[in-house]
Motif scaffolding. Sequence first.
Motif, PDB file in Angstrom:
ATOM      1  N   GLU A  94      -4.847   3.128   5.118  1.00 45.98           N
ATOM      2  CA  GLU A  94      -5.189   2.809   3.689  1.00 45.98           C
ATOM      3  C   GLU A  94      -6.332   4.077   2.916  1.00 45.98           C
ATOM      4  N   HIS A  95      -6.728   5.046   3.690  1.00 47.87           N
ATOM      5  CA  HIS A  95      -7.562   5.949   3.509  1.00 47.87           C
ATOM      6  C   HIS A  95      -6.945   7.429   3.367  1.00 47.87           C
ATOM      7  N   ILE A  96      -6.050   7.704   2.653  1.00 47.68           N
ATOM      8  CA  ILE A  96      -5.498   8.932   2.467  1.00 47.68           C
ATOM      9  C   ILE A  96      -5.534   9.512   1.286  1.00 47.68           C
ATOM     10  N   ILE A  97      -5.903  10.677   1.102  1.00 43.90           N
ATOM     11  CA  ILE A  97      -5.977  11.310  -0.156  1.00 43.90           C
ATOM     12  C   ILE A  97      -5.149  12.711  -0.233  1.00 43.90           C
ATOM     13  N   ALA A  98      -4.181  12.784  -0.840  1.00 43.50           N
ATOM     14  CA  ALA A  98      -3.319  13.650  -1.105  1.00 43.50           C
ATOM     15  C   ALA A  98      -3.766  14.944  -1.805  1.00 43.50           C
ATOM     16  N   ILE A  99      -3.527  16.056  -1.475  1.00 42.20           N
ATOM     17  CA  ILE A  99      -4.112  17.292  -2.161  1.00 42.20           C
ATOM     18  C   ILE A  99      -2.589  18.042  -2.445  1.00 42.20           C
ATOM     19  N   GLY A 100      -2.145  18.262  -3.383  1.00 37.89           N
ATOM     20  CA  GLY A 100      -0.578  18.795  -3.732  1.00 37.89           C
ATOM     21  C   GLY A 100      -1.001  19.950  -4.683  1.00 37.89           C
ATOM     22  N   TYR A 101       0.097  20.804  -4.567  1.00 37.11           N
ATOM     23  CA  TYR A 101       0.078  22.117  -5.419  1.00 37.11           C
ATOM     24  C   TYR A 101       1.687  22.046  -6.102  1.00 37.11           C
ATOM     25  N   SER A 102       1.758  22.026  -7.257  1.00 36.81           N
ATOM     26  CA  SER A 102       3.237  22.093  -7.803  1.00 36.81           C
ATOM     27  C   SER A 102       4.131  21.341  -7.096  1.00 36.81           C
ATOM     28  N   ASN A 103       5.102  21.714  -6.560  1.00 39.77           N
ATOM     29  CA  ASN A 103       5.898  20.734  -6.027  1.00 39.77           C
ATOM     30  C   ASN A 103       5.363  19.661  -5.102  1.00 39.77           C
ATOM     31  N   GLY A 104       4.445  20.148  -4.496  1.00 44.59           N
ATOM     32  CA  GLY A 104       3.821  19.105  -3.587  1.00 44.59           C
ATOM     33  C   GLY A 104       2.946  18.163  -4.445  1.00 44.59           C
ATOM     34  N   ALA A 105       2.367  18.525  -5.564  1.00 44.50           N
ATOM     35  CA  ALA A 105       1.744  17.539  -6.476  1.00 44.50           C
ATOM     36  C   ALA A 105       2.723  16.769  -7.210  1.00 44.50           C
ATOM     37  N   ASN A 106       3.734  17.192  -7.077  1.00 40.94           N
ATOM     38  CA  ASN A 106       5.083  16.268  -7.793  1.00 40.94           C
ATOM     39  C   ASN A 106       5.496  15.169  -7.009  1.00 40.94           C
ATOM     40  N   ILE A 107       5.540  15.574  -5.708  1.00 38.65           N
ATOM     41  CA  ILE A 107       5.943  14.529  -4.660  1.00 38.65           C
ATOM     42  C   ILE A 107       4.643  13.525  -4.269  1.00 38.65           C
ATOM     43  N   ALA A 108       3.499  13.943  -4.325  1.00 36.27           N
ATOM     44  CA  ALA A 108       2.251  13.080  -4.315  1.00 36.27           C
ATOM     45  C   ALA A 108       2.207  11.909  -5.377  1.00 36.27           C
ATOM     46  N   ALA A 109       2.493  12.864  -6.656  1.00 34.45           N
ATOM     47  CA  ALA A 109       2.784  11.718  -7.924  1.00 34.45           C
ATOM     48  C   ALA A 109       3.740  10.827  -7.833  1.00 34.45           C
ATOM     49  N   SER A 110       4.913  11.224  -7.104  1.00 33.03           N
ATOM     50  CA  SER A 110       5.977  10.366  -6.830  1.00 33.03           C
ATOM     51  C   SER A 110       5.489   9.172  -6.123  1.00 33.03           C
ATOM     52  N   LEU A 111       4.684   9.674  -4.873  1.00 30.52           N
ATOM     53  CA  LEU A 111       4.306   8.348  -4.435  1.00 30.52           C
ATOM     54  C   LEU A 111       3.627   7.537  -4.932  1.00 30.52           C
ATOM     55  N   LEU A 112       2.690   7.697  -6.025  1.00 28.13           N
ATOM     56  CA  LEU A 112       1.889   7.006  -6.672  1.00 28.13           C
ATOM     57  C   LEU A 112       2.946   5.987  -7.899  1.00 28.13           C
ATOM     58  N   PHE A 113       3.917   6.732  -8.217  1.00 28.23           N
ATOM     59  CA  PHE A 113       4.614   6.093  -9.066  1.00 28.23           C
ATOM     60  C   PHE A 113       5.533   4.832  -8.383  1.00 28.23           C
ATOM     61  N   HIS A 114       5.869   5.215  -7.149  1.00 28.60           N
ATOM     62  CA  HIS A 114       6.652   4.390  -6.599  1.00 28.60           C
ATOM     63  C   HIS A 114       6.329   3.291  -5.551  1.00 28.60           C
ATOM     64  N   TYR A 115       5.021   3.519  -4.957  1.00 31.10           N
ATOM     65  CA  TYR A 115       4.220   2.553  -4.113  1.00 31.10           C
ATOM     66  C   TYR A 115       2.996   2.463  -4.392  1.00 31.10           C
ATOM     67  N   GLN A 116       2.734   1.222  -4.404  1.00 29.72           N
ATOM     68  CA  GLN A 116       1.171   0.885  -4.829  1.00 29.72           C
ATOM     69  C   GLN A 116       0.185   1.176  -3.898  1.00 29.72           C
ATOM     70  N   ASN A 117       0.276   1.009  -2.612  1.00 29.75           N
ATOM     71  CA  ASN A 117      -0.863   1.479  -1.745  1.00 29.75           C
ATOM     72  C   ASN A 117      -0.494   2.720  -0.744  1.00 29.75           C
ATOM     73  N   ALA A 118       0.438   3.647  -1.398  1.00 31.55           N
ATOM     74  CA  ALA A 118       0.776   4.894  -0.813  1.00 31.55           C
ATOM     75  C   ALA A 118      -0.542   5.728  -0.462  1.00 31.55           C
ATOM     76  N   LEU A 119      -1.490   5.829  -1.357  1.00 30.90           N
ATOM     77  CA  LEU A 119      -2.393   6.837  -1.249  1.00 30.90           C
ATOM     78  C   LEU A 119      -3.836   6.064  -1.933  1.00 30.90           C
ATOM     79  N   LYS A 120      -4.930   6.364  -1.359  1.00 30.21           N
ATOM     80  CA  LYS A 120      -6.204   6.061  -1.882  1.00 30.21           C
ATOM     81  C   LYS A 120      -6.539   6.776  -3.061  1.00 30.21           C
ATOM     82  N   GLY A 121      -6.232   8.189  -3.012  1.00 32.03           N
ATOM     83  CA  GLY A 121      -6.441   8.998  -3.932  1.00 32.03           C
ATOM     84  C   GLY A 121      -5.475  10.322  -3.959  1.00 32.03           C
ATOM     85  N   ALA A 122      -5.672  11.135  -4.964  1.00 36.76           N
ATOM     86  CA  ALA A 122      -4.815  12.257  -5.200  1.00 36.76           C
ATOM     87  C   ALA A 122      -5.558  13.244  -5.796  1.00 36.76           C
ATOM     88  N   ILE A 123      -5.352  14.622  -5.426  1.00 33.43           N
ATOM     89  CA  ILE A 123      -5.745  15.891  -6.042  1.00 33.43           C
ATOM     90  C   ILE A 123      -4.379  16.550  -6.323  1.00 33.43           C
TER      91      ILE A 123
END
Length: 203
Positions: A94-123
Amino acid sequence: MKHIFNKGQDRTKPTLLLLHGTGGNELDLLPLAGRIDDEASVLSVRGNVLENGMPRFFQRLAEGVFDEEDLVFRTKELYEFLDEAAEKYGFDREHIIAIGYSNGANIAASLLFHYQNALKGAILHHPMVPRKGIDLPDLSGTSVFIAAGTNDPICSPMESAELESLLKKANANVELHWENRGHQLTAQEVEAAASWYRKLIIK
C-alpha cells in the motif's frame, strides 16, 4: 517481469517503482531514484513488450496511438506483479510510489486509471492520457506529480493539462510542473520532483 529490487535503509519509506521510457531498461532510472530518496527501497522493472528490439510496457499502433487492448492487459500484468513482488520482498504493497518517464509514465498513469489502490503516489515525467472516455476509480489519498514540457513534440501541453484535470476529478492531489523544454528528462524537473516528494513524505 525482469526487474531489480534494492532493499532500502529505511523501511518506513515508500518503495519506489521505476518504469523506464521506450528503449530503456531496469537500470536507466536507478540514478533518478537516488536523487529522489536514497534511503527508500527500489523496485525497477523492465517492460515486457519489444518494439523493433526496444523494451516498452505496452504496444502502440503509431506514435502517440496506444493499443488499448494491450495497454489494459499489460496494466493488469504489472498490477499483479506488484502484488507478487510485495509478498516476495516483504515491502508494504500500500506504500508504492511510481517514478516513470515517457512510456513508463504512461503505464504508471494507466495503473491509476484502472485500479483504485495500485499506487500511493506517482512521479510522471512527460506522460500522456493513457485512455480516454473511461471512469476513473476514486483516487482520494493519492498524490501525483506531473513534469511536462511546453515544447514537447510527443506530449502536447494540452495533453498534460487534460491528464491533470482527469486525475483531479478522480480526487487525486496533483501538481503539474512545467519546463520550457521538449520531451527530454531534465535535471530541473527531477529536482522539482524530489522537492515534491520530500514535502509528501513529511506530511
